[in-house]
Write a protein that holds these residues in place. Sequence first.
Motif, short mmCIF file in Angstrom:
data_model
loop_
_atom_site.label_atom_id
_atom_site.label_comp_id
_atom_site.label_asym_id
_atom_site.label_seq_id
_atom_site.Cartn_x
_atom_site.Cartn_y
_atom_site.Cartn_z
N CYS A 198 46.09 49.04 -24.07
CA CYS A 198 45.58 50.28 -24.65
C CYS A 198 45.83 51.40 -23.64
O CYS A 198 45.32 51.36 -22.53
CB CYS A 198 44.08 50.13 -24.95
SG CYS A 198 43.35 51.59 -25.67
N GLU A 199 46.67 52.35 -24.02
CA GLU A 199 46.96 53.47 -23.13
C GLU A 199 45.87 54.52 -23.29
O GLU A 199 45.57 54.94 -24.41
CB GLU A 199 48.31 54.10 -23.51
CG GLU A 199 49.50 53.26 -23.13
CD GLU A 199 50.82 53.95 -23.43
OE1 GLU A 199 50.82 55.09 -23.94
OE2 GLU A 199 51.86 53.33 -23.15
N VAL A 200 45.25 54.90 -22.16
CA VAL A 200 44.17 55.89 -22.23
C VAL A 200 44.51 57.08 -21.32
O VAL A 200 44.71 56.91 -20.12
CB VAL A 200 42.82 55.27 -21.79
CG1 VAL A 200 41.69 56.27 -21.96
CG2 VAL A 200 42.52 54.01 -22.60
N PRO A 201 44.58 58.28 -21.89
CA PRO A 201 44.84 59.44 -21.05
C PRO A 201 43.61 59.79 -20.22
O PRO A 201 42.49 59.79 -20.73
CB PRO A 201 45.16 60.55 -22.06
CG PRO A 201 44.75 60.06 -23.39
CD PRO A 201 44.45 58.60 -23.31
N THR A 219 37.66 48.46 -28.24
CA THR A 219 38.13 47.08 -28.11
C THR A 219 38.58 46.58 -29.49
O THR A 219 38.36 47.24 -30.49
CB THR A 219 37.03 46.15 -27.58
OG1 THR A 219 36.01 46.06 -28.57
CG2 THR A 219 36.45 46.63 -26.27
N LEU A 220 39.18 45.40 -29.52
CA LEU A 220 39.66 44.82 -30.77
C LEU A 220 38.53 44.53 -31.75
O LEU A 220 38.73 44.52 -32.96
CB LEU A 220 40.40 43.50 -30.49
CG LEU A 220 41.78 43.59 -29.87
CD1 LEU A 220 42.35 42.21 -29.66
CD2 LEU A 220 42.74 44.40 -30.73
N THR A 221 37.33 44.29 -31.21
CA THR A 221 36.19 43.98 -32.09
C THR A 221 35.44 45.24 -32.51
O THR A 221 34.29 45.19 -32.90
CB THR A 221 35.23 42.99 -31.40
OG1 THR A 221 35.00 43.47 -30.06
CG2 THR A 221 35.79 41.59 -31.32
N SER A 229 47.83 51.94 -34.14
CA SER A 229 47.99 53.27 -33.55
C SER A 229 47.55 53.31 -32.08
O SER A 229 48.02 54.15 -31.32
CB SER A 229 47.21 54.30 -34.36
OG SER A 229 45.85 53.91 -34.44
N ILE A 230 46.66 52.42 -31.67
CA ILE A 230 46.14 52.46 -30.29
C ILE A 230 46.54 51.21 -29.50
O ILE A 230 46.91 51.31 -28.34
CB ILE A 230 44.59 52.59 -30.32
CG1 ILE A 230 44.20 53.99 -30.78
CG2 ILE A 230 43.99 52.30 -28.95
CD1 ILE A 230 42.70 54.22 -30.86
N PHE A 231 46.46 50.05 -30.14
CA PHE A 231 46.66 48.80 -29.40
C PHE A 231 48.08 48.29 -29.53
O PHE A 231 48.70 48.37 -30.59
CB PHE A 231 45.71 47.72 -29.94
CG PHE A 231 44.26 48.06 -29.78
CD1 PHE A 231 43.70 48.21 -28.52
CD2 PHE A 231 43.45 48.25 -30.89
CE1 PHE A 231 42.36 48.53 -28.37
CE2 PHE A 231 42.10 48.56 -30.75
CZ PHE A 231 41.56 48.70 -29.48
#
Length: 242
Positions: free
Chosen positions: A139-142, A158-160, A128-130
């Motif tokens: 990663c799109e961040v508004p 992050t992925l972790t 949904s995010i990555f």
Amino acid sequence: MLQPVLKKKIELTKREVCDVCHGSGARAGTSPVTCPYCKGKGEVQQSQGFFTLRTTCPKCHGAGKMIESPCTKCSGSGRYPKKSIISIQVPPGVEDSTRLRLTGQGEPGENGAPPGDLYCDIHVKPHSIFKRQGDDVVCEVPVPFAQAALGCTIEVPTLTSNIIQVKIPRGTQNNEVVPIRGEGFPNLHGYGKGNLLVQVIVEVPTKMTSRQEELLREFAELEKKNVSPRQKKFFEKMKGLF
Ligand SMILES: [Zn+2]
Ligand SMILES: [Zn+2]
């Protein structure tokens, strides 16, 4: 996608050696008989002029043996479908459509031969995010337009599954990317890790308080005397058209 090493259990139906006839296909108390057609050779010879043609025996299909009374459980095939659960280790950084080969996890071989291999095709579910881009992850961040203009610090996952603080520089434009080194996917060939690419999506407000609108109008008034660099370039190009 988030765990460094993923162990996954999969359920599948394999044709295992029948436990009633132990693979012979013959009913309990009986055993397969030598094929009378090929006399156990599994193939038949046909002479056509000078040539001798050898073909697989049509009666026993090459087995050399025939089952007179088949096993009731497996109907004489010697195999019986059985559900099994197999644990697979998904290597970190695996790409979509990767084929994993699990040696010896396939179906049992013919006439007691070692089992074959099981091939697992990995399909990576979208997140949904990555979004994956090679070894990098996007990663799109508004970011509200005022913050993008003035510069700010935002929180990014992050992925972790850690949350990190990312500095968005003053004057960041829409779609501009801030790379975070080493927070991408591990390279499958061992060449380190990809990067996390924070893609800034500049958000323009759709609802404002009267005070905000007042300030923005004041800002726009000043803008008229102060054309932004991009706008300036555009106007210069426009002039060149005529
Ligand atoms: Zn059987
Ligand atoms: Zn035969």
